[in-house]
Design a protein around this motif. Structure first.
Motif, PDB file in Angstrom:
ATOM      1  N   UNK A  70      21.780 -10.504  -4.636  1.00  9.75           N
ATOM      2  CA  UNK A  70      22.983  -9.494  -3.927  1.00  9.75           C
ATOM      3  C   UNK A  70      23.530  -8.138  -4.662  1.00  9.75           C
ATOM      4  N   UNK A  71      23.468  -8.610  -5.878  1.00 11.83           N
ATOM      5  CA  UNK A  71      24.029  -6.397  -6.648  1.00 11.83           C
ATOM      6  C   UNK A  71      22.684  -6.277  -6.015  1.00 11.83           C
ATOM      7  N   UNK A  72      21.999  -6.161  -5.681  1.00 10.90           N
ATOM      8  CA  UNK A  72      20.754  -4.783  -5.879  1.00 10.90           C
ATOM      9  C   UNK A  72      20.509  -4.492  -3.855  1.00 10.90           C
ATOM     10  N   UNK A  73      21.925  -4.547  -3.546  1.00 13.69           N
ATOM     11  CA  UNK A  73      21.681  -4.503  -2.097  1.00 13.69           C
ATOM     12  C   UNK A  73      22.748  -3.394  -2.007  1.00 13.69           C
ATOM     13  N   UNK A  74      24.091  -3.160  -3.669  1.00 19.97           N
ATOM     14  CA  UNK A  74      25.070  -2.367  -3.590  1.00 19.97           C
ATOM     15  C   UNK A  74      23.989  -1.540  -4.831  1.00 19.97           C
ATOM     16  N   UNK A  75      23.441  -0.505  -4.191  1.00 17.46           N
ATOM     17  CA  UNK A  75      23.414   1.112  -5.400  1.00 17.46           C
ATOM     18  C   UNK A  75      21.775   0.655  -5.466  1.00 17.46           C
TER      19      UNK A  75
ATOM     20  N   UNK B 279      13.654  -4.827  10.477  1.00 11.25           N
ATOM     21  CA  UNK B 279      12.025  -4.655  10.520  1.00 11.25           C
ATOM     22  C   UNK B 279      11.831  -6.318   9.998  1.00 11.25           C
ATOM     23  N   UNK B 280      11.917  -7.786  10.960  1.00 12.88           N
ATOM     24  CA  UNK B 280      12.161  -8.549  10.804  1.00 12.88           C
ATOM     25  C   UNK B 280      11.370  -8.830   9.572  1.00 12.88           C
TER      26      UNK B 280
ATOM     27  N   UNK C  21      17.950  -5.013   1.813  1.00 14.42           N
ATOM     28  CA  UNK C  21      18.786  -4.204   2.620  1.00 14.42           C
ATOM     29  C   UNK C  21      17.796  -3.497   3.103  1.00 14.42           C
ATOM     30  N   UNK C  22      16.714  -2.434   2.692  1.00  8.31           N
ATOM     31  CA  UNK C  22      16.781  -1.246   3.655  1.00  8.31           C
ATOM     32  C   UNK C  22      16.065  -1.879   5.503  1.00  8.31           C
ATOM     33  N   UNK C  23      15.180  -3.087   4.536  1.00  9.04           N
ATOM     34  CA  UNK C  23      14.219  -3.428   6.589  1.00  9.04           C
ATOM     35  C   UNK C  23      15.472  -3.734   7.106  1.00  9.04           C
ATOM     36  N   UNK C  24      16.772  -4.419   7.002  1.00  9.46           N
ATOM     37  CA  UNK C  24      18.218  -5.029   7.136  1.00  9.46           C
ATOM     38  C   UNK C  24      18.717  -3.575   8.297  1.00  9.46           C
TER      39      UNK C  24
ATOM     40  N   UNK D 279       0.690  -1.455   0.148  1.00  4.41           N
ATOM     41  CA  UNK D 279       0.231  -0.057   0.132  1.00  4.41           C
ATOM     42  C   UNK D 279       0.657   1.369   0.048  1.00  4.41           C
ATOM     43  N   UNK D 280       1.292   1.377   0.865  1.00  3.24           N
ATOM     44  CA  UNK D 280       2.207   3.210   1.379  1.00  3.24           C
ATOM     45  C   UNK D 280       3.545   2.918   0.668  1.00  3.24           C
ATOM     46  N   UNK D 281       4.197   1.250   0.887  1.00  2.00           N
ATOM     47  CA  UNK D 281       4.896   1.360   0.165  1.00  2.00           C
ATOM     48  C   UNK D 281       6.232   1.323   0.407  1.00  2.00           C
ATOM     49  N   UNK D 282       7.417   1.540   0.540  1.00  2.00           N
ATOM     50  CA  UNK D 282       8.816   1.521   1.575  1.00  2.00           C
ATOM     51  C   UNK D 282       9.950   0.091   0.590  1.00  2.00           C
ATOM     52  N   UNK D 283      10.810   0.870   0.813  1.00  2.00           N
ATOM     53  CA  UNK D 283      12.442   1.253   0.260  1.00  2.00           C
ATOM     54  C   UNK D 283      12.066   2.012  -1.281  1.00  2.00           C
TER      55      UNK D 283
END
Length: 260
Positions: free
Chosen positions: A197-202, A219-220, A212-215, A49-53
């Motif tokens: 793994x690739x999306x964890x960077x940039x 935010x489990x 990445x943002x949840x970590x 709904x509201x979105x995240x990251x």
């Protein structure tokens, strides 16, 4: 097939019951360690709904799926022909294989710094890393598939003087197809593993961005939502590949029966 589907749904249902019991019912696992079903559902509604990251779930899914498909397709159109060439021609194998053996042990994630240096932080760098992770299995299994073709079949084609293009399309590709599709399954799995793994960077969007943002936010529930989304997409794309395999190998009922 219906029996297998019912068994699969039963297994998932039992796992969900156990999940609820150990997190909510009995409280064996604290919420900070592993989210409950209610917390996971709350995270799902949040990102949908509201979105995240930086985006909602649909946007993240679309971006990740697009990157995987592009990297996988590039791996197929480069890896399969190279595997066919190496398996068919001893001269080509002698020339290419030493280089391939050097780059083969390099983990795909080790290419991330160079990919960023060469292509920046955009999608091109991520596609390159995904391509490499999918490229290696496609080459190896295609090569093995060509080498496993029965020798009498190849000798008969040579004796008949079959043109090279026809030899490739009617002998090499059909004969190696079962192993080619085995390699494509491995390539697709590697693509999803490498994507996260690739999306964890940039990354600005994507399921790796969500993880990445949840970590960082501790935010489990959102972490689990991202993991489940990757699992579902991986399963879905594998099913699509399986349907393509069933269509391509419809002449080879024995191979399909063995996989079933």
């Amino acid at each position: 097939m219906p029996r297998r589907i019912s068994i699969g749904f039963t297994t998932i249902f039992v796992v969900c019951i156990i999940w609820y019991a150990v997190t909510t019912g009995l409280g064996i696992i604290p919420a900070g360690r592993f989210p409950s079903p209610a917390e996971t559902w709350s995270a799902l509604t949040h990102v949908s709904g509201r979105g995240y990251g930086g985006g909602d779930l649909a946007m993240h899914v679309y971006n990740s799926l697009r990157l995987v498909v592009m990297g996988f397709v590039f791996a197929v159109v480069t890896g399969v022909p190279l595997g066919l060439l190496m398996g068919w021609s001893r001269r080509a194998e002698a020339f290419i294989n030493p280089i391939f053996l050097i780059i083969r042990p390099i983990p795909p994630l080790a290419w991330i710094p160079l990919a960023i240096l060469w292509l920046g932080l955009g999608d091109a760098a991520k596609i390159m890393v995904i391509w490499f992770s999918a490229f290696v299995p496609s080459v190896i299994n295609t090569y093995a598939g060509v080498r496993n073709i029965d020798r009498p079949v190849l000798e008969a084609a040579y004796m008949l003087g079959m043109p090279k293009l026809r030899f490739v399309s009617e002998v090499l590709v059909p004969g190696a197809s079962p192993m080619i599709f085995t390699g494509l399954r491995l390539s697709l799995q590697a693509s999803w593993t490498t994507l996260v793994a690739a999306e964890l960077v940039g990354a600005f969007y994507g399921l790796g961005r969500v993880l990445n943002v949840a970590q960082q936010d501790l935010y489990p529930g959102m972490i689990l939502v991202g993991m489940i989304a990757v699992a579902i997409l991986g399963w879905g794309t594998t099913r699509v590949l399986g349907m393509a395999e069933a269509w391509a190998l419809r002449w080879n009922t024995a191979a399909l029966a063995a996989k079933g």
